[in-house]
Design a protein around this motif. Structure first.
Motif, PDB file in Angstrom:
ATOM      1  N   PRO A  42       0.913  -1.253   0.005  1.00 13.61           N
ATOM      2  CA  PRO A  42      -0.067  -0.021   0.050  1.00 13.61           C
ATOM      3  C   PRO A  42       1.099   1.220  -0.007  1.00 13.61           C
ATOM      4  O   PRO A  42       1.961   1.321   0.929  1.00 13.61           O
ATOM      5  CB  PRO A  42      -0.698  -0.219   1.415  1.00 13.61           C
ATOM      6  N   ALA A  43       0.441   2.380  -0.835  1.00 15.87           N
ATOM      7  CA  ALA A  43       1.207   3.519  -0.841  1.00 15.87           C
ATOM      8  C   ALA A  43       1.008   4.366   0.316  1.00 15.87           C
ATOM      9  O   ALA A  43      -0.043   4.778   0.980  1.00 15.87           O
ATOM     10  CB  ALA A  43       0.644   4.193  -2.046  1.00 15.87           C
ATOM     11  N   VAL A  68       4.701   0.934   0.687  1.00 15.26           N
ATOM     12  CA  VAL A  68       5.587   1.444  -0.239  1.00 15.26           C
ATOM     13  C   VAL A  68       5.538   2.996   0.097  1.00 15.26           C
ATOM     14  O   VAL A  68       4.518   3.619  -0.444  1.00 15.26           O
ATOM     15  CB  VAL A  68       5.266   1.173  -1.731  1.00 15.26           C
ATOM     16  N   LEU A  69       6.882   3.632   0.398  1.00 17.48           N
ATOM     17  CA  LEU A  69       6.937   5.001   0.338  1.00 17.48           C
ATOM     18  C   LEU A  69       7.111   5.783  -0.978  1.00 17.48           C
ATOM     19  O   LEU A  69       7.868   5.398  -1.681  1.00 17.48           O
ATOM     20  CB  LEU A  69       8.275   5.063   1.388  1.00 17.48           C
ATOM     21  N   VAL A  70       6.264   6.532  -1.167  1.00 17.89           N
ATOM     22  CA  VAL A  70       6.010   7.377  -2.442  1.00 17.89           C
ATOM     23  C   VAL A  70       6.549   8.910  -2.325  1.00 17.89           C
ATOM     24  O   VAL A  70       5.633   9.373  -1.773  1.00 17.89           O
ATOM     25  CB  VAL A  70       4.730   7.274  -3.112  1.00 17.89           C
ATOM     26  N   ALA A  96       8.390  -1.761   2.298  1.00 15.37           N
ATOM     27  CA  ALA A  96       8.412  -2.800   1.279  1.00 15.37           C
ATOM     28  C   ALA A  96       9.318  -2.206   0.213  1.00 15.37           C
ATOM     29  O   ALA A  96      10.014  -2.830  -0.490  1.00 15.37           O
ATOM     30  CB  ALA A  96       7.047  -3.167   0.561  1.00 15.37           C
ATOM     31  N   ALA A  97       9.256  -0.839   0.101  1.00 14.22           N
ATOM     32  CA  ALA A  97      10.026  -0.348  -1.297  1.00 14.22           C
ATOM     33  C   ALA A  97       9.752   1.300  -0.911  1.00 14.22           C
ATOM     34  O   ALA A  97       9.074   1.613  -0.321  1.00 14.22           O
ATOM     35  CB  ALA A  97       9.477  -1.023  -2.600  1.00 14.22           C
ATOM     36  N   ALA A 151      -2.735   0.302  -3.898  1.00 19.32           N
ATOM     37  CA  ALA A 151      -1.817  -0.919  -4.130  1.00 19.32           C
ATOM     38  C   ALA A 151      -0.913  -0.500  -5.259  1.00 19.32           C
ATOM     39  O   ALA A 151      -1.001  -0.079  -6.353  1.00 19.32           O
ATOM     40  CB  ALA A 151      -2.692  -2.034  -4.466  1.00 19.32           C
ATOM     41  N   LEU A 152       0.426  -0.576  -5.023  1.00 21.38           N
ATOM     42  CA  LEU A 152       1.564  -0.628  -5.966  1.00 21.38           C
ATOM     43  C   LEU A 152       2.426  -1.976  -6.267  1.00 21.38           C
ATOM     44  O   LEU A 152       2.493  -2.484  -5.331  1.00 21.38           O
ATOM     45  CB  LEU A 152       2.490   0.602  -5.298  1.00 21.38           C
ATOM     46  N   VAL A 153       2.516  -2.143  -7.464  1.00 23.23           N
ATOM     47  CA  VAL A 153       3.553  -3.138  -7.890  1.00 23.23           C
ATOM     48  C   VAL A 153       4.679  -2.548  -8.676  1.00 23.23           C
ATOM     49  O   VAL A 153       4.455  -1.811  -9.594  1.00 23.23           O
ATOM     50  CB  VAL A 153       2.586  -4.222  -8.536  1.00 23.23           C
ATOM     51  N   LEU A 154       5.726  -3.194  -8.325  1.00 25.18           N
ATOM     52  CA  LEU A 154       6.928  -2.591  -8.792  1.00 25.18           C
ATOM     53  C   LEU A 154       8.160  -3.800  -9.115  1.00 25.18           C
ATOM     54  O   LEU A 154       8.415  -4.487  -8.300  1.00 25.18           O
ATOM     55  CB  LEU A 154       7.758  -1.422  -7.899  1.00 25.18           C
TER      56      LEU A 154
END
Length: 207
Positions: A42-43, A68-70, A96-97, A151-154
């Motif tokens: 999650p962002a 996920v840090l944006v 997570a990222a 939700a982010l996918v990288l």
């Protein structure tokens, strides 16, 4: 990382993008700091002041495991919003990222640290720490709007985003797409051609 996000990371950004209806593409050439890394979660959105990292420090207090840090600014520019010291804090909080619509630095140290990072630029240019921005407000990255909790996918192919409310739907659609591709792969390995499977021979050679 929770189980649904772990599975999304393994399914990959390309599969998720197609399965979600080809929505949410983060259309940027991103540097994948750790080759081969995959992440999903999650962002946790951050809008920094221009050329400033005050809110990145503040965001460390708000990070939850699996986030996920944006990191963004009002106008993207090649100024580093993350280096090894901030990344160490993010990893310690269980991020997570990190996705950065700006620059990252200390990349060799980050590879050793092991926190997956995707950034628009790699630059040594540091930032100030004076301007108050915002956390958990909508931001735009690469033409996609990212809301807190989306939700982010990288992975090596790039990044995609979709609404949290669609998590179960997109996960199931991604599973089905992967199963379908596995079945096609077996047929291709046995010698069948996509030219015939998809009826393309008739399109090209038919009367």
């Amino acid at each position: 990382m929770s189980e649904p996000y772990d599975e999304l990371a393994q399914l990959g950004s390309a599969t998720v993008f197609e399965a979600s209806g080809r929505e949410g593409l983060i259309d940027l050439d991103l540097h994948q700091v750790i080759p081969g890394s995959r992440a999903a979660g999650p962002a946790r959105t951050v809008r920094c002041g221009q050329g400033d990292i005050l809110m990145v420090h503040a965001a460390m207090d708000r990070l939850e495991p699996g986030d996920v840090l944006v990191l963004t600014m009002p106008e993207p520019e090649p100024i580093a919003l993350l280096g090894e010291l901030l990344a160490t804090q993010a990893k310690g909080k269980g991020a997570a990222a990190v996705l950065i619509d700006a620059a990252v630095r200390d990349t060799e140290d980050l590879r050793e640290l092991g926190l997956p990072v995707w950034a628009r630029w790699i630059r040594v240019h540091g930032a100030t720490r004076t301007e108050v921005g915002a956390i958990d407000e909508p931001v735009e990255v690469g033409g996609a709007t990212i809301n807190a909790g989306d939700a982010l996918v990288l992975d090596a192919d790039g990044a995609v985003v979709f609404a949290k409310a669609r998590l179960d739907e997109v996960l199931q659609a991604s599973r089905e797409r992967q199963e379908n591709e596995n079945a096609k792969r077996a047929r291709f390995e046995a010698g069948e051609l996509s030219y015939d499977m998809y009826g393309l021979r008739d399109v090209v050679e038919g009367e």
